[in-house]
Design a protein around this motif. Structure first.
Motif, short mmCIF file in Angstrom:
data_model
loop_
_atom_site.label_atom_id
_atom_site.label_comp_id
_atom_site.label_asym_id
_atom_site.label_seq_id
_atom_site.Cartn_x
_atom_site.Cartn_y
_atom_site.Cartn_z
N THR A 152 0.83 -1.20 0.00
CA THR A 152 0.00 0.00 0.00
C THR A 152 0.86 1.25 0.00
OG1 THR A 152 -0.17 0.15 2.43
CG2 THR A 152 -1.83 -1.19 1.28
N TYR A 153 2.00 1.18 0.66
CA TYR A 153 2.92 2.33 0.64
C TYR A 153 3.51 2.50 -0.75
CZ TYR A 153 6.85 5.38 1.75
OH TYR A 153 7.76 6.41 1.76
N VAL A 154 3.92 1.39 -1.36
CA VAL A 154 4.41 1.44 -2.74
C VAL A 154 3.34 2.05 -3.65
CG1 VAL A 154 5.21 0.07 -4.71
CG2 VAL A 154 5.94 -0.53 -2.39
N GLY A 155 2.09 1.58 -3.47
CA GLY A 155 1.00 2.08 -4.29
C GLY A 155 0.73 3.56 -4.05
N ALA A 156 0.79 4.00 -2.79
CA ALA A 156 0.56 5.41 -2.48
C ALA A 156 1.66 6.29 -3.06
CB ALA A 156 0.47 5.60 -0.97
N VAL A 157 2.89 5.82 -3.00
CA VAL A 157 3.99 6.60 -3.58
C VAL A 157 3.83 6.68 -5.10
CG1 VAL A 157 6.49 6.66 -3.95
CG2 VAL A 157 5.58 6.10 -1.69
#
Length: 502
Positions: free
Chosen positions: A218-223
């Motif tokens: 989710t962090y990868v996706g948000a970035v």
């Protein structure tokens, strides 16, 4: 970070809210797969165990350093499963794994059948192994086996909270990675995973991607959504952590203490239920007795480790604590953990260690697990005495986590990162759906609410009354699954944040 599985009156209320939803993209229209515009991919049948016949694999060249795009290239393993209903196809969905260290190719293999069933041909399904993982370019720190057990890579303090050995090991690991990892290991960052994902988009010839990211994914996706908002279509963030750029990874670890405390009552209620008597897995007569039992057993194993069925690897107190933390991710893991507890209590029993505790983590996997969280953000120059104070305080508040989440890590001795982490903001299209457990042991709700806050009107949050980590198509409930599927297939998203009851 991982995945697993439930209904009531509020379900109908949540469903009604979802139906009264807003479209975030144009209606699905049939169109052929586009011609690649970036690096050419030579697709071939995947050969890894379990790969379905429809799954194809390829190798994507990516720059070691995106500031020198024509310089040395690394290899990123990529995979796809094409839509089996071309007339229904509307785009491409990338499956973003958790971790750091999760394999996107393997996760696509595991979730292919469920995704194809739910999405009914609306997407080509794709994934990549982040650099450092699986069949992608890897690096090694040359760590000794004793430094590669999960109970070593996670900084579990010694008996009574002593961290001297943790300090020595953390410094030793950091020095070995600096000495042996090379430029490859220094390139293992979230920022580069995001760049690699966009390069994959170009190679696929897609103007936009949809995505399902879980846990660290989710962090990868948000970035990605922050850096490439014009290339995001329908974006699902499943089990999110706090995106504060000053506390990336460090904050995720620290939050696990409260996450475990939030989740433990689910395990306690299960383990004390009379139904457990049928299988001999009842650990206590009442739920409130389960935590003291586990605290006492772990302390006893600190003093007297029990020989296990794995020669040379006993069950220690920290082994039990790590097994508990893993078990809290999913209800399906409760029974194996209860068996481990029963065998550890039985004077005539020989505990069978969970597979992830029975052997050292492969050196390349250990290098990746450590390097991403240390490369991503500058860790503070904290005196070791402050770590000791933090561990003592955290042990008192959360005895089953024993201070591990706030303990020293190799990042305290790591080379200064060269890039600043991305700040997630509300600047971008309103095309994000967040899915979150109310009792998540790894990415607790209070951290996810910070992700929700910074995304503002870009996102809607679906909170599920099911404990566990990683919800869609495995560990959540019918309401949550239905909401995500509706969003991905039709573009309709709740008009406001909603709850899904069990």
């Amino acid at each position: 970070m991982t995945t697993y599985p439930h209904k009531a009156l509020l379900l109908a209320l949540a469903t009604a809210t979802v139906v009264a939803a807003t479209a975030t993209a144009a209606p699905a229209v049939a169109r052929p797969a586009p011609a690649p515009a970036g690096p050419r991919l030579a697709w071939h049948p995947c050969t890894h165990p379990g790969a379905p016949a429809a799954q194809e694999c390829a190798e994507l060249p990516v720059p070691l350093d995106y500031d020198d795009p024509d310089g040395r290239q690394l290899t990123v393993a990529v995979s796809r499963i094409r839509s089996d209903r071309p007339e229904a196809r509307r785009g491409t969905l990338v499956v973003i794994p958790g971790g750091p260290g999760g394999s996107g190719v393997q996760r696509l293999t595991q979730k292919a059948d469920a995704l194809r069933r739910e999405l009914a041909g609306a997407y080509d399904l794709v994934a990549l192994d982040p650099r450092g993982v699986g069949a992608s370019t890897t690096a090694s720190c040359g760590l000794a086996p004793e430094d590669r057990y999960l109970t070593s890579l996670r900084s579990w303090p010694g008996p009574n909270g002593e961290i001297t050995e943790n300090i020595a090991r953390s410094e030793r690991i950091a020095e070995a990675c600096a000495r042996n990892g090379g430029p490859e290991l220094r390139s293992f960052t979230t920022a580069n995973q995001v760049r690699d994902m966009d390069r994959f988009r170009e190679a696929l010839g897609e103007r936009k991607l949809s995505a399902w990211g879980t846990s660290y994914g989710t962090y990868v996706g948000a970035v990605y959504a922050q850096k490439y908002p014009r290339h995001t279509d329908r974006w699902v963030l499943d089990s999110s952590g706090d995106p504060d750029p000053k506390r990336v990874a460090r904050g995720w670890l620290a939050n696990m203490s409260q996450g475990a405390a939030d989740r433990l009552p689910d395990l306690a209620a299960w383990a004390a239920h009379p139904d457990r008597d049928r299988d001999g897995l009842r650990l206590a007569a009442q739920p409130h007795e389960v935590e003291p039992l586990l605290v006492s057993l772990a302390a006893r194993l600190d003093r007297e480790p029990r020989a296990s069925t794995t020669p040379g690897v006993p069950l220690t107190g920290n082994g039990l604590r790590q097994a508990l933390q893993n078990a809290l991710y999913a209800d399906a893991a409760f029974a194996p953990f209860a068996r481990l507890v029963q065998s550890a209590q039985d004077p005539a029993g020989t505990p069978v260690l969970p597979r992830e505790l029975a052997a050292p983590v492969p050196d390349t996997d250990a290098a990746l697990m450590v390097s991403v969280i240390c490369n991503d953000v500058r860790w503070p120059n904290t005196p070791m005495a402050e770590y000791r104070k933090a561990v003592t305080a955290d042990r008192a508040r959360h005895p089953l986590m024993a201070g591990m989440p706030v303990n020293v890590t190799p990042c305290a001795f790591w080379k200064t990162p060269t890039q600043k982490p991305t700040r997630i903001t509300d600047d971008g299209p309103s095309d994000i759906l967040m899915l979150q457990s109310r009792r998540d042991p790894a990415t607790p709700l209070f951290g996810a609410l910070k992700m929700r806050e910074v995304l503002g009107d870009r996102a809607r949050l679906v909170t599920v009354e099911q404990g566990g980590h990683g919800l869609y198509l495995g560990n959540g409930n019918a309401c949550g699954d239905r909401t995500v599927t509706e969003f991905l297939t039709s573009g309709r998203r709740p008009t406001r944040d909603v709850d899904c009851a069990n």
